[in-house]
Design an enzyme around this catalytic site. Structure first.
Site, PDB file in Angstrom:
ATOM      1  CD  GLU A 233      -0.713   0.653   3.542  1.00 39.35           C
ATOM      2  OE1 GLU A 233      -2.051   0.595   3.716  1.00 39.35           O
ATOM      3  OE2 GLU A 233       0.004   0.631   4.874  1.00 39.35           O
ATOM      4  CB  CYS A 255       7.161  -5.859   8.589  1.00 43.21           C
ATOM      5  SG  CYS A 255       8.672  -5.282   9.621  1.00 43.21           S
ATOM      6  CB  CYS A 259       5.823  -3.269  16.146  1.00 43.94           C
ATOM      7  SG  CYS A 259       7.563  -2.854  15.634  1.00 43.94           S
ATOM      8  N   GLY A 305       6.497  -2.332   5.997  1.00 46.16           N
ATOM      9  CA  GLY A 305       8.016  -3.038   6.039  1.00 46.16           C
ATOM     10  C   GLY A 305       8.984  -1.968   6.672  1.00 46.16           C
ATOM     11  CB  SER A 337       9.521   6.138   9.376  1.00 48.89           C
ATOM     12  OG  SER A 337       9.421   5.628  10.715  1.00 48.89           O
ATOM     13  CB  SER A 360       9.419   3.786  15.357  1.00 53.25           C
ATOM     14  OG  SER A 360       8.330   3.398  15.593  1.00 53.25           O
ATOM     15  CG  LEU A 361      11.811   6.108  21.737  1.00 60.85           C
ATOM     16  CD1 LEU A 361      13.193   5.622  21.397  1.00 60.85           C
ATOM     17  CD2 LEU A 361      12.244   7.813  22.342  1.00 60.85           C
ATOM     18  CG  ASN A 436      -5.479   5.736  13.271  1.00 60.05           C
ATOM     19  OD1 ASN A 436      -6.204   6.380  13.744  1.00 60.05           O
ATOM     20  ND2 ASN A 436      -4.573   6.118  12.270  1.00 60.05           N
ATOM     21  CB  CYS A 479       1.734   3.559   7.081  1.00 59.44           C
ATOM     22  SG  CYS A 479       1.637   5.050   6.269  1.00 59.44           S
TER      23      CYS A 479
HETATM   24  S1  SF4 Z   1       5.861  -0.901  12.913  1.00 63.46           S
HETATM   25 FE1  SF4 Z   1       7.186  -1.075  11.097  1.00 63.46          FE
HETATM   26  S2  SF4 Z   1       8.986  -2.620  11.525  1.00 63.46           S
HETATM   27 FE2  SF4 Z   1       7.336  -2.719  13.277  1.00 63.46          FE
HETATM   28  S3  SF4 Z   1       6.348  -4.552  12.620  1.00 63.46           S
HETATM   29 FE3  SF4 Z   1       5.257  -2.681  11.638  1.00 63.46          FE
HETATM   30  S4  SF4 Z   1       6.196  -2.195   9.621  1.00 63.46           S
HETATM   31 FE4  SF4 Z   1       7.470  -3.495  11.056  1.00 63.46          FE
END
Ligand code: SF4
Length: 491
Positions: A233, A255, A259, A305, A337, A360-361, A436, A479
């Protein structure tokens, strides 16, 4: 391992009576492929087989006249006997009587569908059967080389390899990206012989638009179907107040970082995208932006990703984006990012591209961050903090810390206090993103009062902090959500 049981080499140097010198190197190797996969074709693997190889290499200078003869030999009506009358090789050097053998030679290449003067063949002995294969670059002549998403330097080198001049790459890119013209025969500043070559040997590939979802706030999500049927996307995010037209791109299908709050992470890892597929997304979304009378201003690698896990393709895509003959964007208009992979960040600093960096913290300490983002066990917060001043100096921009706020998880004043302690004094700012909600993931969106309180605390302690409300919530705006939902539904 390949064992060489016999070897001899025949070196021939003839045809030196023609204007262009040609050397034949003939070798014969009896080989046994013991324990590695050595696929010759989809169906034939040399593993565990004896075979005899006849590598043949023919060298000749990158001579313009030779190139013309090669191109001429690809014409359907080409005939070695009539070649001297051919308008593509009417140079006086080739009107010499001895040029006929040269023409026959290239006619041979045409028959073998070899696109370059490198050839080789392998005779495979399997029981009583003998099979013959042509190998080398020439044997891949059937596969067209791709032009979309290839940076100017790389494309220039590819052109040199086919005997063309480097600057043709920039001319071609201008047609593709500035004029949106994919028809080689109408590229008027490119010689007809090269246009013909490109029409036969090159392709410009774009992904297929599978679905477009528009939001009431003006953002648009695109679901792209790739050649192998995978989906990714992209999101177009307009910001009329600041005059920005941002495209959020994907860099991988799925990915591997898992996370716990991410829809893409739920899919698992499928594969990396090529630079062609990354730039293809941008190309199509830019068309959409232009239809609305606007133009692309910013790009963010914040879709599906982890961009630093597919860095080579991402860097190539960025090179196309910043090239004058590509998308013509400034380096600072591009943002990567990342979950924070130190090797990847260091690698960018050794290249010619200077995108902005967002880490991304999502948590102010290792304990909570490891629960949200398993990668933190491998690369704890400290390893990332060390790189922030270095990268800010390299890109000449502050680094951004993305902090997704999850209701009741990381949005208290205590968390804000620890965040201040962590990043005070660093050349960095904080981007707060209220979560979200995603179907099937047990995190909730924080209430607006808590979000504002968190921001106020940071601002009161001299930390630059903005709130980014994800656009397109009604179309699953964060996203990773659209493709994630699509794939989860398919499963
Ligand atoms: S936040 Fe980013 S790194 Fe973490 S699983 Fe989703 S796409 Fe992968």
């Amino acid at each position: 391992m390949l064992g060489f049981f016999g070897f001899f080499l025949i070196y021939l140097d003839f045809f030196d009576f023609v204007p262009v010198k040609i050397y034949f190197h003939l070798g014969l190797c009896a080989c046994y492929c013991a324990d590695i996969d050595f696929p010759l074709t989809d169906a034939v693997n040399l593993k565990g087989k004896f075979f005899v190889a006849f590598p043949v290499t023919i060298f000749f200078p990158r001579d313009f006249k030779v190139k013309r003869l090669v191109l001429a030999s690809r014409r359907k009506d080409f005939s070695p006997r009539r070649h001297r009358k051919n308008k593509y090789c009417n140079d006086k050097n080739f009107s010499a009587p001895h040029s006929l053998p040269l023409a026959i030679l290239f006619k041979f290449f045409k028959i073998c569908r070899l696109s370059r003067a490198n050839a080789g063949c392998i005779i495979l002995l399997t029981g009583k059967r003998i099979s013959l294969f042509y190998t080398g670059m020439g044997a891949q002549g059937e596969k067209k080389f791709e032009l979309m998403g290839i940076p100017p330097e790389k494309l220039g080198r590819q052109f040199e390899q086919i005997g063309e001049r480097k600057f043709r790459a920039k001319q071609l890119m201008k047609w593709i990206y500035a004029h949106g013209n994919f028809d080689f025969f109408t590229m008027t500043d490119i010689p007809m012989s090269l246009r013909q070559y490109l029409a036969e040997n090159a392709s410009i590939t774009l992904p297929e638009i599978a679905e477009v979802a528009g939001s009431s706030d003006g953002s648009t999500k695109f679901l792209f179907k790739l050649e192998d049927g995978a989906y990714v996307e992209s999101v177009y995010i307009p910001d009329k107040e600041r005059g920005r037209h941002t495209v959020c791109l994907s860099s991988q299908v799925g990915c591997k970082f898992g996370c716990v709050f991410c829809a893409t992470g739920k899919m698992g890892f499928v594969r990396n995208l090529t630079s062609t597929e990354i730039v293809g997304q941008l190309y199509l979304v830019r068309e959409h932006i232009r239809v609305g009378g606007n133009d692309l201003t910013n790009v963010e690698f914040m879709g599906m990703g982890e961009p630093l896990d597919n860095l080579d393709a991402v860097l190539d895509a960025i090179r196309v984006m910043v090239a004058d003959v590509g998308f013509g964007l400034g380096h600072r208009k591009i943002l990567i990012s990342t979950v924070g992979i130190p090797e990847g960040i260091r690698k960018i600093m050794q290249t010619d591209v200077r995108p902005k960096l967002a880490i991304s913290l999502n948590a102010p300490d290792d304990e909570l961050r490891s629960k949200l983002m398993p990668i933190n066990k491998k690369y704890p917060i400290r390893t990332l903090m060390e790189l922030v001043p270095e990268y800010a100096k390299y890109s000449r921009r502050w680094v951004t810390f993305e902090y997704v706020l999850f209701g009741g998880v990381n949005d208290s004043l205590e968390h804000a206090h620890r965040l201040v302690q962590l990043i005070a004094g660093l050349p960095a700012k904080v981007n707060l993103i209220p979560y979200n909600e995603v179907e099937g993931i047990e995190f909730r969106r924080p209430n607006d009062r808590d979000v504002l309180r968190f921001q106020s605390y940071l601002l009161a302690n001299s930390i630059v902090a903005t709130i980014r409300y994800s656009k397109g919530r009604d179309i699953h705006g964060a996203c990773g959500q659209l493709a994630g939902r699509f794939v989860l539904k398919e499963k």
